[in-house]
Design a protein around this motif. Structure first.
Motif, PDB file in Angstrom:
ATOM      1  N   THR A  59      71.285   3.730  -7.351  1.00 57.09           N
ATOM      2  CA  THR A  59      72.352   4.412  -7.742  1.00 57.09           C
ATOM      3  C   THR A  59      73.498   4.952  -6.815  1.00 57.09           C
ATOM      4  OG1 THR A  59      71.346   6.348  -7.801  1.00 57.09           O
ATOM      5  CG2 THR A  59      71.530   5.477 -10.015  1.00 57.09           C
ATOM      6  N   ILE A  86      77.013   8.840 -15.934  1.00 55.49           N
ATOM      7  CA  ILE A  86      76.825   7.537 -16.757  1.00 55.49           C
ATOM      8  C   ILE A  86      75.917   6.529 -16.205  1.00 55.49           C
ATOM      9  CG2 ILE A  86      77.910   5.860 -18.203  1.00 55.49           C
ATOM     10  CD1 ILE A  86      80.087   7.993 -18.708  1.00 55.49           C
ATOM     11  N   ILE A  87      76.395   6.305 -14.668  1.00 57.55           N
ATOM     12  CA  ILE A  87      75.703   5.190 -14.413  1.00 57.55           C
ATOM     13  C   ILE A  87      74.185   5.763 -13.664  1.00 57.55           C
ATOM     14  CG2 ILE A  87      75.618   3.936 -11.981  1.00 57.55           C
ATOM     15  CD1 ILE A  87      78.610   3.988 -11.831  1.00 57.55           C
ATOM     16  N   ALA A  90      72.289   5.254 -16.946  1.00 56.95           N
ATOM     17  CA  ALA A  90      71.975   3.842 -17.561  1.00 56.95           C
ATOM     18  C   ALA A  90      70.944   3.431 -16.475  1.00 56.95           C
ATOM     19  CB  ALA A  90      73.310   3.183 -17.270  1.00 56.95           C
ATOM     20  N   PHE A  91      71.118   3.645 -15.094  1.00 54.04           N
ATOM     21  CA  PHE A  91      69.989   2.859 -14.565  1.00 54.04           C
ATOM     22  C   PHE A  91      68.428   3.512 -14.805  1.00 54.04           C
ATOM     23  CE2 PHE A  91      67.892   2.168 -10.510  1.00 54.04           C
ATOM     24  CZ  PHE A  91      68.287   0.776 -10.291  1.00 54.04           C
ATOM     25  N   GLN A  93      67.384   4.551 -17.603  1.00 51.36           N
ATOM     26  CA  GLN A  93      67.004   4.125 -18.823  1.00 51.36           C
ATOM     27  C   GLN A  93      66.457   2.673 -18.435  1.00 51.36           C
ATOM     28  OE1 GLN A  93      67.573   5.993 -21.259  1.00 51.36           O
ATOM     29  NE2 GLN A  93      66.005   4.903 -22.224  1.00 51.36           N
ATOM     30  N   PHE A  94      66.859   1.973 -17.573  1.00 47.18           N
ATOM     31  CA  PHE A  94      66.489   0.581 -17.180  1.00 47.18           C
ATOM     32  C   PHE A  94      65.100   0.714 -16.384  1.00 47.18           C
ATOM     33  CE2 PHE A  94      66.626  -2.259 -13.598  1.00 47.18           C
ATOM     34  CZ  PHE A  94      66.417  -3.290 -14.199  1.00 47.18           C
ATOM     35  N   THR A 118      67.437  11.521 -14.537  1.00 52.04           N
ATOM     36  CA  THR A 118      69.058  11.644 -14.875  1.00 52.04           C
ATOM     37  C   THR A 118      69.526  12.714 -14.530  1.00 52.04           C
ATOM     38  OG1 THR A 118      68.379  10.155 -16.803  1.00 52.04           O
ATOM     39  CG2 THR A 118      70.583  11.080 -16.525  1.00 52.04           C
TER      40      THR A 118
END
Lengths: 201, 351
Positions: A59, A86-87, A90-91, A93-94, A118
């Motif tokens: 990140t 946000i980035i 998303a990361f 979650q991945f 997060t």
């Protein structure tokens, strides 16, 4: 030392100073919630630590690119808090999907703390520090990696201590988070010894 | 009810009374459950041996810096044992563990001789309560309580702890035994002197300890004698001190070879400051250092290396204080990893 060599040396110094001198937990007190919540066992602590190292390294690099190639040209750098989060979300979650797929046991053990990466302040902290300190891409990634390693070192040693304390008679009111915070304080006292080594900025 | 029985019933006096009784008269208890180990040494003698081993250093401290040293030791004992007694009373424990006596002694010996007495009290209270009692008392502590107290005091009151040092009492043969406190003051120990100006005092002078420093840390022959006494009686293990000293000399030699001017020679690191005292009496502590042999070597190497690095590259001249605490912090992890590798489960069974 010019160009790439100078940059690599700088990256190395920043990486080491992020582990010891400017440890995320023990000198900036960032990322304390999972540090206290998931430090009961060495194995889970190590798993979460690895996840944090992974997320932080990537990140910080992605955020650096987003900041310098999207926000700065558009003069929208006050949006960086939202974009970074946000980035990161998303990361994470991945990563969560990967861990669930490859290590269900770790996934169950980490539980709620995996999505909570997060909002681990250490991760947003690294991205914000990199903007403030004006790091280049290589240095930023090294800084993210070093911060992650420092965080992992702290949580794994904390888990080791807490595992040993299982058989001790800790005063009733201090069991759990209380004694953990006291240990964290003592660890921070010890890490003051590193201040001044490799003042990599 | 006789007066002795009355005392035994009292929750607050009983721990102190019982520990004094068993300290002077020995214990008549017998063990009811396994393990039964027949040995001449128990926890009391164990701790008592450490106090015997530190006595020469204490006497040397008084001789060098004056009778005020006794006041420092006294304050340390009153507050340290006092805190321990309160915890024992609240826990309804039978007696105070002897560990407290050792902690207070070692703590007093690593204080500067002219430190205000209230700083001594604050430090030992912190060390005893947060370094030992909240973890469950003697034998359960993660960090060395004496070192924790010293660390807290020197970070909380840096001016009072490091600004001025006493020079040894001058003149007559009686030395410090005849005066309350030495009146010669210096602003630098050999370690700070080197960091400021690069001056090095001779190894012989460092070895004999006739300079300013903490109460018990200066006279090296007595420290070594005390340490050897502990190792011969098997109270302390010889592996960690040896590993620490070797790794310190190794790291210092490499640094000294790189730049002779900027980095101190290895013998200066070995004899300077509180290194030897900490190695003999704190690093060898069986509770706060790894239990496994490999772990002991690893821990010693960590302490020795960190000491040189912290002394050389930071503003803190006494690296050993931080190095020991950091090593304490990693001790459970080192034990876990070493034992995990040694006793791993394989298809053939546990090896």
């Amino acid at each position: 030392m010019t160009g790439l060599t100078g940059e690599m040396t700088h990256a190395l110094v920043v990486c080491f100073s992020a582990i010891f001198t400017g440890n995320m937990v023990l000198s900036y007190f960032l990322g304390l919630c999972p540090f206290i919540g998931v430090s009961r066992e060495i194995k889970t602590a190590f798993g979460l630590g690895t996840a944090v190292v992974f997320v932080l390294t990537f990140t910080s690099g992605i955020n650096w690119a987003a900041y310098h190639y999207i926000l700065v040209p558009l003069e929208l750098d006050f949006f960086r808090f939202i974009l970074f989060i946000i980035i990161i979300a998303a990361f994470v979650q991945f990563v969560e999907m990967i861990i669930e797929r490859f290590s269900p046991l770790l996934y169950v053990n980490l539980g709620i703390f995996l999505p909570l990466i997060t909002v681990n302040c250490a991760i947003l902290g690294v991205s914000l520090f990199m903007v403030i300190r004006d790091y280049s891409l290589i240095v930023t990634v090294a800084y993210g990696f070093g911060s992650g390693l420092g965080w992992m070192l702290a949580i794994v040693s904390m888990a080791g201590i807490r595992q040993r304390l299982n058989e001790s008679r800790i005063p009733y009111g201090l069991q759990g988070p209380g004694i953990t915070l006291i240990i964290a304080g003592l660890m921070a006292l010890a890490f003051i010894g590193f201040s001044g080594v490799l003042q990599g900025r | 009810m006789t007066s002795v029985e009355k005392i035994r019933k009292n929750r607050f006096i009983a721990p102190i009374f019982n520990s004094l009784e068993s300290f002077f008269f020995g214990s008549d208890e017998s063990v009811r459950r396994a393990p039964f180990i027949r040995d001449a040494i128990d926890l009391k003698r164990y701790m008592f041996f450490v106090i015997i081993a530190t006595l020469p250093c204490t006497l040397a401290g008084i001789y060098l810096y004056g009778l005020r040293v006794l006041a420092v030791i006294g304050v340390s004992y009153i507050f340290g044992v006092g805190a321990e007694a309160v915890f024992a009373a609240v826990r309804r424990q039978d007696e105070i563990h002897e560990g407290a006596f050792v902690t207070c002694m070692l703590y007093a010996l690593i204080m500067p001789p002219n430190v205000p007495l209230w700083v001594v009290a604050v430090g030992i209270l912190f060390g005893t309560i947060f370094g030992k009692e909240v973890f469950g008392g003697t034998g359960k502590n993660i960090f060395n309580p004496a070192m924790t107290g010293r660390l807290f005091a020197s970070l909380a009151f840096p001016d009072l702890m490091t600004k001025t040092w006493l020079l040894p009492v001058d003149g007559n043969l009686a030395g410090g035994f005849a005066s309350w406190v030495s009146d010669a003051i210096t602003t630098a120990t050999p370690m700070t002197l080197f960091q400021r100006s690069g001056d090095i005092i001779s190894n012989l002078q460092l070895f004999m300890g006739y300079f300013g420093g903490c109460i018990g840390e200066t006279v090296k022959p007595l420290i070594i004698a005390g340490g050897l006494f502990l190792m011969i009686t098997r109270v302390a293990n010889w592996r960690i001190p040896l590993a620490t000293i070797i790794s310190l000399l190794f790291t210092a030699t490499i640094l000294h070879a790189i730049d002779q001017q900027a980095f101190a020679p290895p013998l200066f690191h070995l004899l300077g400051g509180g290194f030897l005292f900490a190695v003999m009496f704190m690093v060898s502590d069986p509770v706060t250092t790894p239990a496994s042999r490999t772990g002991k070597w690893l821990c010693g190497i960590l302490i020795g290396t960190l000491t040189v690095l912290i002394r050389t590259f930071t503003g803190y001249v006494e690296g050993i204080m931080f190095a020991v605490t950091i090593a304490n912090m990693f001790t459970p992890l080192i034990d876990y990893i070493v034992l995990g590798i040694k006793y791993r489960v394989t298809p053939k069974g546990v090896i």
